[in-house]
Design a protein around this motif. Structure first.
Motif, mmCIF file in Angstrom:
data_model
loop_
_atom_site.group_PDB
_atom_site.id
_atom_site.type_symbol
_atom_site.label_atom_id
_atom_site.label_comp_id
_atom_site.label_asym_id
_atom_site.label_seq_id
_atom_site.Cartn_x
_atom_site.Cartn_y
_atom_site.Cartn_z
ATOM 1 N N THR A 14 -29.817 48.512 25.575
ATOM 2 C CA THR A 14 -28.908 47.718 26.417
ATOM 3 C C THR A 14 -28.103 46.759 25.564
ATOM 4 O O THR A 14 -26.886 46.598 25.750
ATOM 5 C CB THR A 14 -29.709 46.932 27.478
ATOM 6 N N GLU A 41 -18.416 43.160 33.334
ATOM 7 C CA GLU A 41 -17.924 44.146 34.300
ATOM 8 C C GLU A 41 -17.765 45.518 33.647
ATOM 9 O O GLU A 41 -18.175 46.541 34.216
ATOM 10 C CB GLU A 41 -16.590 43.690 34.879
ATOM 11 N N GLY A 44 -21.102 47.081 33.079
ATOM 12 C CA GLY A 44 -21.895 47.347 34.271
ATOM 13 C C GLY A 44 -23.136 46.490 34.364
ATOM 14 O O GLY A 44 -24.153 46.920 34.928
ATOM 15 N N SER A 46 -24.574 42.078 34.673
ATOM 16 C CA SER A 46 -24.162 40.752 35.110
ATOM 17 C C SER A 46 -23.764 39.898 33.914
ATOM 18 O O SER A 46 -24.165 40.170 32.770
ATOM 19 C CB SER A 46 -25.291 40.054 35.872
#
Length: 213
Positions: A14, A41, A44, A46
């Motif tokens: 991630t 954004e 994908g 927060s």
């Protein structure tokens, strides 16, 4: 243990994904023009997730710093008993070069990376801070090993200057237009020259490492 290892791999994946998305935006639009919200954004996730992995926006671009700190610490701590620190560091930098690692500086694509970096005072400032963090880490490890804080700090500062010069030399040449493969071929001599000076001190002036032809 297996579950813990899987979680760590997912976290690293991630982190890598967020950094890659951010880098793509920075290269396309410039560092200062991109917000953390836009990065979140596009990735994908927060905005809070981005900050959980990267407390500072600059670290989204200079994202290999934590890995570099861990690797450099391991080079010092895990070197064979009695081996000089400079010997271990010399070997590590030759390994980076042989692997074509981005931290070798001698890779294609460095021109774009450096252009974004130089266009942002915030990024340039953060890079200098990261160099200080390397020095602080090395000083702490060496002081722990030797008990001599003065010598540990001095050696750490010299090592940091050597590491920085080794990285910036090929980057500067590539940005100036030198052939990447030629830079790669010359870089092994750059590494050895740097560590020779570190180990032997300042001696007579030597010939250039590469010709202008």
């Amino acid at each position: 243990m297996a579950e813990q290892g899987l979680r760590e791999r997912k976290k690293q994946a991630t982190r890598r994904m967020i950094a890659d998305v951010a880098t793509g935006l920075f290269v396309t639009r410039g560092f200062d023009a991109v917000t953390v919200a836009e990065i979140a954004e596009a990735a994908g996730v927060s905005k809070m997730t981005v900050f959980n992995y990267f407390p500072r926006k600059e670290d989204l671009y200079l994202d290999r710093h934590l890995d570099r700190l861990r690797e450099l610490e391991a080079v010092v701590r895990d070197r064979p008993a009695g081996e000089p620190v400079a010997t271990a560091m010399r070997r590590y930098h030759h390994e980076l070069l042989a692997a074509g690692h981005p931290l070798s500086g001698a890779i294609a694509g460095v021109h774009g990376f450096w252009s974004v970096l130089q266009s942002s005072p915030a990024l340039m400032s953060r890079m200098v801070e990261q160099e200080h963090e390397i020095g602080d880490m090395l000083a702490g490890v060496l002081a722990e090993e030797t008990g001599d804080e003065f010598s540990a700090r001095l050696v750490a500062n010299l090592l940091t200057a050597t590491i920085t010069t080794i990285f910036r030399t090929p980057v500067g040449r590539i940005v100036a237009g030198d052939d990447v493969e030629q830079v790669r071929r010359d870089q092994a001599a750059v590494i050895d020259r740097a560590f020779d000076v570190l180990e032997q001190g300042i001696g007579p002036r030597r010939e250039p490492l590469h010709s202008d032809g």
